[in-house]
Write a protein that holds these residues in place. Sequence first.
Motif, PDB file in Angstrom:
ATOM      1  N   ALA A 387       0.834  -1.205   0.000  1.00 61.32           N
ATOM      2  CA  ALA A 387       0.000   0.000   0.000  1.00 61.32           C
ATOM      3  C   ALA A 387       0.865   1.250   0.000  1.00 61.32           C
ATOM      4  CB  ALA A 387      -0.927  -0.001   1.209  1.00 61.32           C
ATOM      5  N   ALA A 388       2.022   1.183   0.710  1.00 59.73           N
ATOM      6  CA  ALA A 388       2.895   2.357   0.746  1.00 59.73           C
ATOM      7  C   ALA A 388       3.495   2.607  -0.628  1.00 59.73           C
ATOM      8  CB  ALA A 388       4.000   2.150   1.780  1.00 59.73           C
ATOM      9  N   LEU A 389       3.876   1.536  -1.333  1.00 58.49           N
ATOM     10  CA  LEU A 389       4.391   1.706  -2.696  1.00 58.49           C
ATOM     11  C   LEU A 389       3.335   2.354  -3.574  1.00 58.49           C
ATOM     12  CD1 LEU A 389       6.322  -1.614  -3.389  1.00 58.49           C
ATOM     13  CD2 LEU A 389       7.217   0.615  -2.727  1.00 58.49           C
ATOM     14  N   SER A 390       2.070   1.948  -3.345  1.00 61.11           N
ATOM     15  CA  SER A 390       0.991   2.573  -4.104  1.00 61.11           C
ATOM     16  C   SER A 390       0.850   4.045  -3.725  1.00 61.11           C
ATOM     17  CB  SER A 390      -0.308   1.821  -3.842  1.00 61.11           C
ATOM     18  OG  SER A 390      -1.395   2.606  -4.241  1.00 61.11           O
ATOM     19  N   ALA A 391       0.911   4.326  -2.410  1.00 64.30           N
ATOM     20  CA  ALA A 391       0.665   5.703  -1.951  1.00 64.30           C
ATOM     21  C   ALA A 391       1.728   6.671  -2.445  1.00 64.30           C
ATOM     22  CB  ALA A 391       0.594   5.746  -0.428  1.00 64.30           C
ATOM     23  N   VAL A 392       2.975   6.196  -2.598  1.00 68.22           N
ATOM     24  CA  VAL A 392       3.998   7.112  -3.096  1.00 68.22           C
ATOM     25  C   VAL A 392       3.982   7.190  -4.619  1.00 68.22           C
ATOM     26  CG1 VAL A 392       5.495   6.831  -1.103  1.00 68.22           C
ATOM     27  CG2 VAL A 392       5.801   5.352  -3.088  1.00 68.22           C
ATOM     28  N   GLY A 393       3.124   6.400  -5.251  1.00 68.31           N
ATOM     29  CA  GLY A 393       2.948   6.552  -6.692  1.00 68.31           C
ATOM     30  C   GLY A 393       3.886   5.728  -7.539  1.00 68.31           C
ATOM     31  N   LEU A 394       4.122   4.463  -7.136  1.00 67.19           N
ATOM     32  CA  LEU A 394       4.943   3.596  -7.980  1.00 67.19           C
ATOM     33  C   LEU A 394       4.041   2.712  -8.827  1.00 67.19           C
ATOM     34  CD1 LEU A 394       7.888   2.378  -5.737  1.00 67.19           C
ATOM     35  CD2 LEU A 394       7.998   3.808  -7.756  1.00 67.19           C
ATOM     36  N   PRO A 395       4.443   2.391 -10.061  1.00 66.10           N
ATOM     37  CA  PRO A 395       3.688   1.405 -10.830  1.00 66.10           C
ATOM     38  C   PRO A 395       3.899   0.028 -10.214  1.00 66.10           C
ATOM     39  CG  PRO A 395       5.691   2.048 -11.993  1.00 66.10           C
ATOM     40  CD  PRO A 395       5.586   2.924 -10.796  1.00 66.10           C
ATOM     41  N   PRO A 396       3.027  -0.934 -10.372  1.00 66.97           N
ATOM     42  CA  PRO A 396       1.864  -0.939 -11.255  1.00 66.97           C
ATOM     43  C   PRO A 396       0.600  -0.376 -10.611  1.00 66.97           C
ATOM     44  CG  PRO A 396       2.064  -3.061 -10.226  1.00 66.97           C
ATOM     45  CD  PRO A 396       3.156  -2.207  -9.659  1.00 66.97           C
ATOM     46  N   PHE A 397       0.709   0.355  -9.500  1.00 68.29           N
ATOM     47  CA  PHE A 397      -0.510   0.770  -8.804  1.00 68.29           C
ATOM     48  C   PHE A 397      -1.104   2.016  -9.467  1.00 68.29           C
ATOM     49  CE2 PHE A 397       1.910  -1.539  -5.610  1.00 68.29           C
ATOM     50  CZ  PHE A 397       0.975  -2.486  -5.257  1.00 68.29           C
ATOM     51  N   GLY A 398      -2.425   2.157  -9.282  1.00 63.91           N
ATOM     52  CA  GLY A 398      -3.176   3.173 -10.014  1.00 63.91           C
ATOM     53  C   GLY A 398      -2.735   4.605  -9.747  1.00 63.91           C
ATOM     54  N   LEU A 399      -2.272   4.880  -8.520  1.00 69.23           N
ATOM     55  CA  LEU A 399      -1.933   6.273  -8.228  1.00 69.23           C
ATOM     56  C   LEU A 399      -0.820   6.773  -9.142  1.00 69.23           C
ATOM     57  CD1 LEU A 399      -2.170   6.245  -4.351  1.00 69.23           C
ATOM     58  CD2 LEU A 399      -3.619   7.483  -5.910  1.00 69.23           C
ATOM     59  N   PHE A 400       0.042   5.849  -9.611  1.00 66.78           N
ATOM     60  CA  PHE A 400       1.067   6.224 -10.581  1.00 66.78           C
ATOM     61  C   PHE A 400       0.405   6.755 -11.854  1.00 66.78           C
ATOM     62  CE2 PHE A 400       3.526   4.797 -14.311  1.00 66.78           C
ATOM     63  CZ  PHE A 400       4.644   5.588 -14.146  1.00 66.78           C
ATOM     64  N   PHE A 401      -0.605   6.027 -12.330  1.00 65.09           N
ATOM     65  CA  PHE A 401      -1.253   6.435 -13.583  1.00 65.09           C
ATOM     66  C   PHE A 401      -2.014   7.747 -13.424  1.00 65.09           C
ATOM     67  CE2 PHE A 401      -1.049   1.741 -13.742  1.00 65.09           C
ATOM     68  CZ  PHE A 401      -0.100   1.644 -14.739  1.00 65.09           C
ATOM     69  N   SER A 402      -2.704   7.903 -12.259  1.00 67.87           N
ATOM     70  CA  SER A 402      -3.481   9.138 -12.099  1.00 67.87           C
ATOM     71  C   SER A 402      -2.547  10.337 -11.943  1.00 67.87           C
ATOM     72  CB  SER A 402      -4.433   9.023 -10.912  1.00 67.87           C
ATOM     73  OG  SER A 402      -3.733   8.684  -9.752  1.00 67.87           O
ATOM     74  N   GLU A 403      -1.423  10.133 -11.244  1.00 69.72           N
ATOM     75  CA  GLU A 403      -0.466  11.242 -11.117  1.00 69.72           C
ATOM     76  C   GLU A 403       0.105  11.599 -12.486  1.00 69.72           C
ATOM     77  OE1 GLU A 403       2.296   9.944  -8.140  1.00 69.72           O
ATOM     78  OE2 GLU A 403       0.858  10.280  -6.520  1.00 69.72           O
ATOM     79  N   LEU A 404       0.415  10.562 -13.248  1.00 74.45           N
ATOM     80  CA  LEU A 404       0.953  10.792 -14.594  1.00 74.45           C
ATOM     81  C   LEU A 404      -0.071  11.535 -15.449  1.00 74.45           C
ATOM     82  CD1 LEU A 404       3.684   9.870 -15.631  1.00 74.45           C
ATOM     83  CD2 LEU A 404       2.518   8.062 -16.886  1.00 74.45           C
ATOM     84  N   THR A 405      -1.354  11.140 -15.312  1.00 74.00           N
ATOM     85  CA  THR A 405      -2.403  11.798 -16.098  1.00 74.00           C
ATOM     86  C   THR A 405      -2.469  13.282 -15.755  1.00 74.00           C
ATOM     87  OG1 THR A 405      -3.638   9.762 -15.875  1.00 74.00           O
ATOM     88  CG2 THR A 405      -4.828  11.641 -16.745  1.00 74.00           C
ATOM     89  N   ILE A 406      -2.427  13.597 -14.438  1.00 74.75           N
ATOM     90  CA  ILE A 406      -2.539  14.994 -14.035  1.00 74.75           C
ATOM     91  C   ILE A 406      -1.342  15.789 -14.553  1.00 74.75           C
ATOM     92  CG2 ILE A 406      -2.557  16.563 -12.065  1.00 74.75           C
ATOM     93  CD1 ILE A 406      -4.115  14.426 -10.531  1.00 74.75           C
ATOM     94  N   ILE A 407      -0.125  15.231 -14.404  1.00 77.83           N
ATOM     95  CA  ILE A 407       1.071  15.972 -14.812  1.00 77.83           C
ATOM     96  C   ILE A 407       1.094  16.158 -16.328  1.00 77.83           C
ATOM     97  CG2 ILE A 407       3.592  15.893 -14.897  1.00 77.83           C
ATOM     98  CD1 ILE A 407       3.438  14.421 -12.190  1.00 77.83           C
ATOM     99  N   SER A 408       0.784  15.072 -17.064  1.00 79.03           N
ATOM    100  CA  SER A 408       0.833  15.227 -18.518  1.00 79.03           C
ATOM    101  C   SER A 408      -0.278  16.148 -18.993  1.00 79.03           C
ATOM    102  CB  SER A 408       0.743  13.860 -19.202  1.00 79.03           C
ATOM    103  OG  SER A 408      -0.431  13.219 -18.800  1.00 79.03           O
TER     104      SER A 408
END
Lengths: 496, 223
Positions: A387-408
Amino acid sequence: MLLLTPILLVPLSVALLCLLVPSRRVMAALGVLAFATTLGLGIALLHEVLARGVVREWSEFLSADALSAWMVLLISVVSLATSLYAGRYFERDMAAGVITMGRVREFFVLTPLFGTGMFLVVLANNLGVMWAAVEGTALSSVLLVALYNRRNSLEAAWKYVILGSLGLALALLGTVFVYAAACKSHPDSLPSFNWSYLMSVARQLDPLQLKLAFVFVFVGYGTKAGFAPMHTWLPDAHSEAPSPTSAMLSGVSLKIALYALLRFHILTTACLDGGPDAGFSGHLLLGFGLFSMLLAPSFILVQRNLKRMLAYSSLEHMGLICTGIALNSPLTIFGALLHMGYHALTKPVLFFAAGNIHQTFHSLEFRVIGPGVGKVLPVTVVLMGLAALSAVGLPPFGLFFSELTIISGGLAAHQITVSVVILVALLASFCGILQQLTRILLGARKPGDHPTDARRSDGVPAMTLLLGSLLLFSVWLPAPLLELMHQAAAIIGGKP
Amino acid sequence: MHPPTTLEISSQVIPLMATLMLVVQLLLIAQRMLLTNIRLFAIQSLLLSGIAAVVAFNYNASHVYVVAVLTFIGKVVFLPWLLNRLVHRIQIHQDVEPLLNAPSSMLICAALTLLGYSVTRPFTSLEKLGNNTLAIALALLLTGFFLMINRRKALTQVLALLTVENGVMLAAVALTTYGMPLVVELGIFFDVMVAVMVLGILVYRIRENFDSMDTGKLDQLKG
C-alpha cells in the motif's frame, strides 16, 4: 424503483438497529451488510445515471448526477472495508481492556450515521441541506475521534470540533450569500435553493456576490477538506481516532468536503464564465492545492508518529486532487477523479496496518515500534509495504497512472511551472514516506526486545479486498465506470 | 395601520434590535461571570428571534414565524438551560479567565466592528431590511472569533461559537427577503442543537480527564 432513498435509509436504519442489538458480532455484521447493500445500490445508480443522465427523487429533493454517483461508490467501498476491519479490531481492543462495550456500541452506531451524512452530502440537491449534512458528518465523526477518551484523543476531538464548526459557520455564511444572490435575481418570489435551479440561472447571479460567497465557502469547506494552512486539526484527528475511523476520515471524509466545495466551484465558474474573473475559483483552488502539496513533504520528513505521517500524506494527495481540478483541462480533472478513487482504495489499508501495529506495540511512535516490525507482524508489513508503494505513486498501482495523467494534462495545457511544482512535491513525499517506513518496517529487532507472540494476521480480509481491487482497477477499468468518470469530469469542467 | 407604515417602522426596528445584539455581544466580552455570560447569550438570541418575528409579520411569511419560534425554543430556552445544567454539574469556577483584560478587549472589538462596517460598505445595496444589519452581522462574526481566542475555558468557547452562529443567522435575515427555505432552517436548527450537545459531552469528558476546562492545557499534539 427508488434508488437514492434506500442509499440513505439503509445505513440510517442500521445505526438505529445497533442501539438495540446486544451482541458486538451482530453489530459488526450489520455494518458490513449496510455498506455492502449501498455498494450494490451504488452500482445500480451508476447504470441508472448512465442511462438517464440525472436521477431525481422526492420532487428533486434528492438528485444524483455522475459526480454524485462516483462519490457514492467511494463512500460505500471505504465504509465497507472499515466495517469489515472494525469487528476484529474492537474485539482485540476489548480483550486488551482499553475500551468498554458502551464505547464499542458508540462506534457501531456512529459509523453508519457518519456514512448516512456523507451520502446525504452527495445526494442532496439543496445547497443548504448539503451544508447541514456536512455539519452532521463533522458531529458524528468528532465523537468517533474521542472514542478512546484518552487525554490526547480528547484534545484532538476538541480541536477538530472547534475548527470544524468555525469553518462550517463561514461556509454557512457563504451559502447564505449564494442564496441572497438568487433572491436578488428573482426579487418577487422565494427562489428554489436547489443546485440544479441555481445552475440554470447561474448567468443572472451577481458575480461580485458570488465571488464573496465562494471565498467564505472555500475557507469553510476547505478547513473540513484539510487544505493547508487550515489543516492543523487533520493530523491530530487522524492519529488519535481509532484506526477504522482514521481510514474513513482520510479515505472519504476529506473528499466529501472537497465535493461540497466543488459544487460551489462549478456554480461560480458558470456564473463568471467569459467575464474578467473567469478563473477566480480555480485560482484559489490552485493556490491552496499547491501550498498543501508543498507543505506536506516537510512535515512527513520530521514526523515521529506513524498515523500522523499518514495524515500528512493525505494532505499531499488532497492537494494534488485539488490542483488537478484547478488546472481545469479535461485530462487533469479526469486524473483528479481517478486519483480520488485510487487514494480511497490505498489509504485505508495503511491505516488498518497502522491499527494492527498500534495494538501490538501499544504505541505509534517510531522509536517504540521500530525497527524490524516485519519480524513481528510479517503479513501486516507486506500488505502495508504494498500500500505504501501505491501511496507514493509507484507502478503498477493506479496512483502512478493518475499522477501521470494529471502531470501530462498540466503539461499539455502549457502549465509548465505548476506541473514541475507537482513533480517536485511528489518526489519529496516519495522519499519521505519510503525513508520513514523502511526505517521502522525492515531490519532486525532491537537487542533485548522480547519477541512477542503476536504473529497475527488480523484485518487481512479487508486489506486484501482493497489492495486486490486497487490492482484490478489499476490495470482494467470497466467501461461503465470509465464513462461515469468522463461524465463527472465534464460536469466539473463546466460542460453539462 | 397601512402597509407602508409597518414597513417603515420595521425597517427601523430591525437595525435597532440588531444593534442591541451587538451591544449584548460587547457586554458578553466584558463580563467575567460564566452564568451571566449564558444569560447574555439568551438575551442576544431573544433579539434574533424578535427580528425574525418582525420580518415574518412584515411579509406575512408563515415559515419565518416558524424560524422565530424555533430560535426562541432552541436558543433562548433550551440551550441556556442545557449550559446552565452543565455548569452546575461540573462545578467550575465562575470566572471565565480571559487572556486580555476588559478595556483592551473592548478596544479590539471596536476595531473589529469598524472593520465589519468598512468591509460591508460595497454590499449595503444588497440588503432588504435595514441598512446596517449586514455590517452588524459581520461585526458579530468577527467579535465572536475574538471571543473564541480570548477565552480559554472550553465552555466559553462553546458560547463564542454560538454567538458566531447568531451572526450568521442575522446575516441570513439581512440579506434575503424571507429568510432561507424552511428545510434549510430546520437543518441548521437541528445541527446547532446536536452540536451543543456533542460539545457538552466533550466538555464533560475533558473536565473528567484533565480536572480542568482550560483549553490551554490541550497542547500535547504538535507538528
